[in-house]
Design a protein around this motif. Structure first.
Motif, PDB file in Angstrom:
ATOM      1  N   GLU A  73     -20.100  -0.045   1.077  1.00  0.00           N
ATOM      2  CA  GLU A  73     -20.769   0.579   0.381  1.00  0.00           C
ATOM      3  C   GLU A  73     -20.545   0.352  -0.740  1.00  0.00           C
ATOM      4  O   GLU A  73     -20.946   0.414  -1.806  1.00  0.00           O
ATOM      5  CB  GLU A  73     -20.905   1.825   0.386  1.00  0.00           C
ATOM      6  N   HIS A  74     -18.847   1.203  -1.227  1.00  0.00           N
ATOM      7  CA  HIS A  74     -18.204   0.402  -2.380  1.00  0.00           C
ATOM      8  C   HIS A  74     -17.091  -0.316  -2.317  1.00  0.00           C
ATOM      9  O   HIS A  74     -16.823  -0.162  -1.056  1.00  0.00           O
ATOM     10  CB  HIS A  74     -17.581   1.787  -2.533  1.00  0.00           C
ATOM     11  N   THR A  79     -11.127   4.721  -3.451  1.00  0.00           N
ATOM     12  CA  THR A  79     -10.626   5.610  -3.057  1.00  0.00           C
ATOM     13  C   THR A  79      -9.791   5.227  -2.180  1.00  0.00           C
ATOM     14  O   THR A  79      -9.540   6.030  -0.641  1.00  0.00           O
ATOM     15  CB  THR A  79     -12.155   6.183  -1.599  1.00  0.00           C
ATOM     16  N   ARG A 268     -19.477  11.711  -5.257  1.00  0.00           N
ATOM     17  CA  ARG A 268     -20.843  12.026  -5.936  1.00  0.00           C
ATOM     18  C   ARG A 268     -20.867  12.821  -7.169  1.00  0.00           C
ATOM     19  O   ARG A 268     -21.450  12.127  -7.386  1.00  0.00           O
ATOM     20  CB  ARG A 268     -21.734  12.762  -4.639  1.00  0.00           C
ATOM     21  N   TRP A 272     -19.157   8.838  -8.667  1.00  0.00           N
ATOM     22  CA  TRP A 272     -19.906   7.198  -7.637  1.00  0.00           C
ATOM     23  C   TRP A 272     -21.791   7.044  -8.587  1.00  0.00           C
ATOM     24  O   TRP A 272     -21.527   8.012  -8.719  1.00  0.00           O
ATOM     25  CB  TRP A 272     -20.145   7.115  -6.283  1.00  0.00           C
ATOM     26  N   GLY A 285     -23.946   3.261  -6.300  1.00  0.00           N
ATOM     27  CA  GLY A 285     -22.839   2.788  -5.387  1.00  0.00           C
ATOM     28  C   GLY A 285     -21.856   1.914  -6.384  1.00  0.00           C
ATOM     29  O   GLY A 285     -20.676   2.161  -5.912  1.00  0.00           O
ATOM     30  N   THR A 287     -19.043   2.400  -9.804  1.00  0.00           N
ATOM     31  CA  THR A 287     -18.210   3.581 -10.694  1.00  0.00           C
ATOM     32  C   THR A 287     -18.143   2.471 -11.765  1.00  0.00           C
ATOM     33  O   THR A 287     -18.047   1.725 -12.593  1.00  0.00           O
ATOM     34  CB  THR A 287     -17.133   3.582 -10.003  1.00  0.00           C
ATOM     35  N   ARG A 392     -17.602   8.799 -12.990  1.00  0.00           N
ATOM     36  CA  ARG A 392     -19.221   8.223 -12.970  1.00  0.00           C
ATOM     37  C   ARG A 392     -20.045   8.080 -13.929  1.00  0.00           C
ATOM     38  O   ARG A 392     -20.425   6.991 -14.372  1.00  0.00           O
ATOM     39  CB  ARG A 392     -20.069   9.276 -12.396  1.00  0.00           C
ATOM     40  N   PRO A 426     -21.426  -1.843  -7.042  1.00  0.00           N
ATOM     41  CA  PRO A 426     -21.453  -2.133  -5.544  1.00  0.00           C
ATOM     42  C   PRO A 426     -20.057  -2.234  -4.533  1.00  0.00           C
ATOM     43  O   PRO A 426     -20.353  -3.874  -5.304  1.00  0.00           O
ATOM     44  CB  PRO A 426     -22.658  -0.973  -5.468  1.00  0.00           C
TER      45      PRO A 426
END
Length: 444
Positions: A73-74, A79, A268, A272, A285, A287, A392, A426
């Motif tokens: 997803e990312h 992370t 979140r 993101w 998704g 950043t 974000r 993403p």
């Protein structure tokens, strides 16, 4: 540059969301031991995704054997638990049309997917009359937790002359369109800031990170040229659960408040890009990577009395605890007074200015590194912090905090040298062949 914690205790074992448990993948040694035929077969089987554990892997989690999923997803490298080494390079695109840009991103994505699994960039050539596809300096090394993260700069959408070279001008995200305003204590080198594309390679082994950037730069020949590069060592923040807070070149615990990969609600809200955000059709998704190269005047800092060092930061130098008491992760008490009636944590200290409760609850995910560029003509170390934050929206979650640093006691010992912001799209979903595909094809 730090951002202070809310004082919540940190979990010791949770895995970051969207990150599989690090595994031992097929590695260069196993691949090459099988000869060329085995290597080609392994690469062919890898085309659809990451190679699973096998071959000579022992199944443990030694740092040199760690691998992280490239697809998801990312993008990886945000992370992912922060590795010890970083090699970040910005590129200016020389390709003349969108198709050529897509060719570059496709070649980069294929190579990155191989490299992050511990494989060569591509199968070795059969002919000894042609250069090998992989430069070879990491043939005998494992993946070492390599992650490769790609991003897009503002000038990819419209260059410095305002030209829309690739038909992407109307897709420029508003957060990327705005420059970081001029700040105090900075001497920005424009030639070592910005760029059309960025590649962040992080690993536990510096040669593995260099090998990745070396090969991606080689692949880019004819499509893009290096604008600037930065090497970093010794992470200055902790993004993985259970990682011990590191120290920076001032000898201070750094990144106490950095978001971790398991803090899903905060990620979140502050890291993101959401479905309702600007450019969500292709950035949801993703950043934004905000980078600042900050020289630290260590020779001046080193001669400060310990009390002055601690008052500048607002924390005990050895334990990392706030000057209001407790341990490293105790919430600072800004109302507490000394016996003389002064605030226990000085109002102009780094903690007092950067704490989320003093900044509308804003958090950012830090992923910076120390750097050393030798010594200057006076014999002083040319070194400091290559600060990286993933947020974000830079306009809300980075620039306001940066502006507050003009009142920070630490600013007297810092000088900001470079400034860059990149949109990090993403991760790759099923069926996609290159990073940023949703941007360049217009698919949602």
């Amino acid at each position: 540059m730090d951002q202070e914690s809310t004082g919540a205790p940190r979990p010791d074992s949770a895995e970051p969301p969207g990150q599989a448990t690090p595994t031992t993948g097929v590695n260069r040694r196993t691949l090459l031991a099988g000869g060329l035929a085995g290597g080609v077969g392994a690469l062919a089987g890898f085309a659809g995704g990451r190679v699973s554990a096998g071959g000579g892997g022992s199944g443990d989690s030694r740092p040199d054997q760690l691998t992280y999923p490239f697809r998801g997803e990312h993008q990886q490298g945000v992370t992912t638990p922060a590795q010890q080494q970083m090699h970040l390079t910005a590129f200016d695109v020389t390709a003349r049309d969108r198709d050529s840009l897509i060719d570059l991103l496709t070649a980069w994505t294929r190579a990155a997917e191989n490299l992050t699994s511990g494989l060569p960039v591509d199968a070795m050539r059969v002919s000894k009359s042609a250069p090998p596809d992989d430069t070879g300096e990491a043939y005998d090394l494992e993946a070492a937790g390599l992650t490769i993260t790609f991003g897009f700069g503002r000038t990819l959408f419209r260059d410095a002359e305002g030209r829309d070279r690739f038909g992407l001008g109307d897709r420029l995200p508003a957060p990327l369109a705005e420059d970081i305003p001029r700040m105090a204590a900075e001497k920005i080198d424009a030639g070592r800031s910005g760029g059309d594309l960025v590649v962040q390679a992080c690993a536990e082994d510096p040669l593995v990170a260099l090998h990745a950037v070396h090969n991606l730069t080689r692949i880019a020949f004819g499509w893009a040229t290096v604008r600037w590069t930065q090497l970093g060592y010794g992470r200055t923040s902790s993004t993985g659960a259970g990682q011990v807070t590191p120290r920076n070149l001032f000898g201070l615990k750094d990144g106490t408040a950095s978001l971790r990969g398991d803090q899903e609600d905060l990620l979140r809200d502050f890291v993101w890009v959401g479905e309702g955000d600007d450019a969500a059709d292709w950035m949801a998704g993703g950043t934004y990577l905000c980078a600042r190269k900050i020289r630290m005047t260590m020779e001046v800092w080193d001669e400060l009395p310990l009390r002055d060092q601690e008052n500048s930061v607002g924390r005990d130098k050895v334990s990392g605890a706030p000057l209001s008491g407790g341990d490293e992760f105790t919430a600072p008490d800004f109302l507490k007074r000394t016996t003389g009636g002064s605030p226990a944590i000085p109002e102009s200290s780094h903690v007092a200015l950067m704490h989320p409760t003093r900044n509308a609850g804003v958090h950012m995910l830090r992923r910076g590194y120390n750097y050393t560029d030798g010594s200057d003509e006076l014999g002083r170390l040319d070194a400091g912090l290559f600060f990286i934050a993933f947020v974000r929206d830079p306009r809300r979650h980075f620039t306001p905090l940066l502006a507050r640093m003009q009142f920070d006691l630490l600013t007297e010992y810092l000088q900001h040298l470079t400034s860059s912001v990149f949109a990090i799209p993403p991760g790759l979903r099923e069926g996609e062949t290159y990073v940023g595909q949703r941007l360049l094809t217009g698919a949602v």
